[in-house]
Enzyme design. Structure first.
Site, PDB file in Angstrom:
ATOM      1  N   SER A 143       1.144  -1.394  -0.120  1.00 21.68           N
ATOM      2  CA  SER A 143      -0.133  -0.010  -0.279  1.00 21.68           C
ATOM      3  C   SER A 143       1.210   1.353  -0.219  1.00 21.68           C
ATOM      4  O   SER A 143       1.514   1.456  -1.093  1.00 21.68           O
ATOM      5  CB  SER A 143      -1.025  -0.016   1.443  1.00 21.68           C
ATOM      6  OG  SER A 143      -1.815   1.026   1.083  1.00 21.68           O
ATOM      7  N   ASP A 151     -10.730  -2.507  -5.347  1.00 27.18           N
ATOM      8  CA  ASP A 151      -9.813  -1.843  -4.930  1.00 27.18           C
ATOM      9  C   ASP A 151      -9.957  -0.539  -5.771  1.00 27.18           C
ATOM     10  O   ASP A 151      -8.990  -0.673  -7.219  1.00 27.18           O
ATOM     11  CB  ASP A 151      -7.809  -2.187  -4.412  1.00 27.18           C
ATOM     12  CG  ASP A 151      -7.183  -0.954  -3.832  1.00 27.18           C
ATOM     13  OD1 ASP A 151      -7.962  -0.149  -3.039  1.00 27.18           O
ATOM     14  OD2 ASP A 151      -5.592  -1.984  -3.979  1.00 27.18           O
ATOM     15  N   HIS A 190      -8.351  -4.099  -1.052  1.00 24.45           N
ATOM     16  CA  HIS A 190      -7.218  -3.554  -0.499  1.00 24.45           C
ATOM     17  C   HIS A 190      -6.820  -4.191   0.345  1.00 24.45           C
ATOM     18  O   HIS A 190      -7.459  -4.907   1.796  1.00 24.45           O
ATOM     19  CB  HIS A 190      -7.232  -2.199  -0.189  1.00 24.45           C
ATOM     20  CG  HIS A 190      -6.176  -1.578  -0.632  1.00 24.45           C
ATOM     21  ND1 HIS A 190      -5.388  -1.137  -1.441  1.00 24.45           N
ATOM     22  CD2 HIS A 190      -5.737  -1.241   0.763  1.00 24.45           C
ATOM     23  CE1 HIS A 190      -4.158  -0.583  -0.819  1.00 24.45           C
ATOM     24  NE2 HIS A 190      -4.356  -0.222   0.290  1.00 24.45           N
TER      25      HIS A 190
END
Length: 412
Positions: free
Chosen positions: A241, A344, A374
């Protein structure tokens, strides 16, 4: 569609994380607060509500030993090292049994005796997620994920506890990533000095604890696990991320530095659902803006906390790498594996970046996971799912192509 468990957890996760972001934002804008001006260079690397996994310097549980170290006296930058027990395969003499405690090493953990004959392993620098404002290198989820990567890739994983925003805004976290890369190089050079001193004194480099070599200012001592087992010429960056944004920045800085980083060589990077954004929304940013776990509104709050107010832009180089004409040409980027999830909202920009890399002949495959959200492969509650395990295995297959001694080698 994601499972009912994921949907329920997403509701709870959003509630708690939005409250955290709002609290941090309110504290930042208090009249007596100076956090907006990046007034805390020491910074913090975790939040009080973070669930932390204890270190285990032995191989007694899952075959991975861990230790925490603080590497910068001026900041809170810290590391957690994950060492798989396969490091012992080359030389059983490096196993030291303490007869009193029944574990390896006199301090209650693994302690290598012979760094000359020990098995050398590649190094994976891992940057955790959390929108730059939360998460840590020693959180329960990150600890489990790094253990899995260390075993599957047969490599030393060094999880970076970089400084969080808003206490330390951009470029603090990015600078921390580069600093760790230089620290790895210094460690390799200090270890070599230690071996040279041992040879001159007749020690043959057999005891990495006998000669405590430090740098000019005494700030860095030899880290014995890395001195005995790390091969920094086979270094991979892995970002999760927001950590993927850091990894991508560090990779480009490594290319710019070239031989100045010797013996460290970044041979590849893995970007897992990178935290990219931009001023012109993509199709997925519109369609999935309120998607599971981490929606776009939360991301905007995080970016406002991370970027200095005078620099805030969704097309900032830290946020949107697709805009051309910035710094190093994309063709010099190391081989890059990108992981995206179907549900996502960040997926389209990550896919676009991967496509741009392929256009300039960079090895940049894309792994797109169906029905995934995600952080599906790194979040603590999802780590035991078959999809999370499969993702880690897929990453290991690709990474081994670049860290194998007989495999490919990326050249600057």
């Amino acid at each position: 569609m994601p499972s009912v468990t994921v949907k329920l957890y997403s509701v709870l996760y959003k509630f708690l994380h939005k409250r955290q972001l709002q609290t941090l934002s309110e504290e930042t804008h208090k009249p007596d607060s100076n956090s907006s001006s990046n007034s805390n260079p020491f910074g913090v690397v975790s939040r009080p509500d973070e669930s932390v996994a204890a270190v285990n310097p032995t191989f007694s549980n899952d075959g991975v030993a861990t230790k925490d170290i603080h590497i910068d006296p001026l900041t809170s930058l810290s590391l957690r090292i994950f060492l798989p027990d396969t490091c012992l395969a080359a030389s059983p003499r490096v196993r030291v049994l303490n007869p009193e405690s029944g574990v390896y090493g006199g301090y209650g953990g693994y302690s290598p005796l012979n760094d000359r004959n020990s098995r050398k392993m590649p190094v994976i620098l891992q940057f955790h997620g959390g929108g730059f404002v939360s998460g840590s290198s020693d959180s329960v989820g990150n600890d489990l994920f790094c253990r899995r990567v260390a075993k599957l890739c047969d490599a030393i994983v060094v999880a970076v506890g970089y400084r969080l925003a808003p206490e330390s805004r951009y470029p603090a976290a990015f600078e921390d990533g580069v600093k760790v890369l230089h620290w790895l190089g210094k460690q390799a050079n200090l270890a070599e000095c230690g071996r040279s001193v041992g040879n001159r004194r007749g020690g043959g480099g057999r005891d990495v604890h006998r000669w405590q070599i430090v740098d000019t200012f005494g700030a860095s001592a030899v880290e014995p696990w890395l001195a005995a087992h790390a091969d920094p010429s086979r270094c991979v960056l892995l970002g999760v991320s927001s950590g993927a944004n850091i990894a991508n920045y560090v990779a480009r800085k490594a290319v710019e530095a070239g031989k100045l980083l010797d013996p460290v060589r970044v041979v590849a990077q893995v970007l897992m659902y990178p935290f990219f954004i931009g001023s012109v929304p993509t199709r997925s940013e519109i369609k999935l803006a309120n998607s599971y776990l981490y929606d776009k509104a939360m991301a905007l709050l995080a970016w406002k906390l991370f970027l200095p107010e005078e620099e805030f832009s969704l097309d900032h180089p830290a946020a949107n790498p697709v805009i051309p004409g910035r710094g190093l040409p994309l063709k010099y980027t190391p081989p890059t594996l990108t992981v995206v999830a179907e549900h996502d909202w960040m997926r389209d920009r990550a896919i676009a970046y991967s496509e741009e890399l392929r256009k300039v002949n960079v090895d940049a495959p894309l792994l797109d996971y169906h029905d995934a959200v995600h952080e599906f492969a790194t979040l603590d509650v999802l780590l035991k799912t078959p999809q999370a395990q499969a993702c880690a295995e897929d990453i290991a297959i690709w990474v081994k192509k670049y860290i194998s001694l007989r495999g490919h080698e990326f050249s600057y």
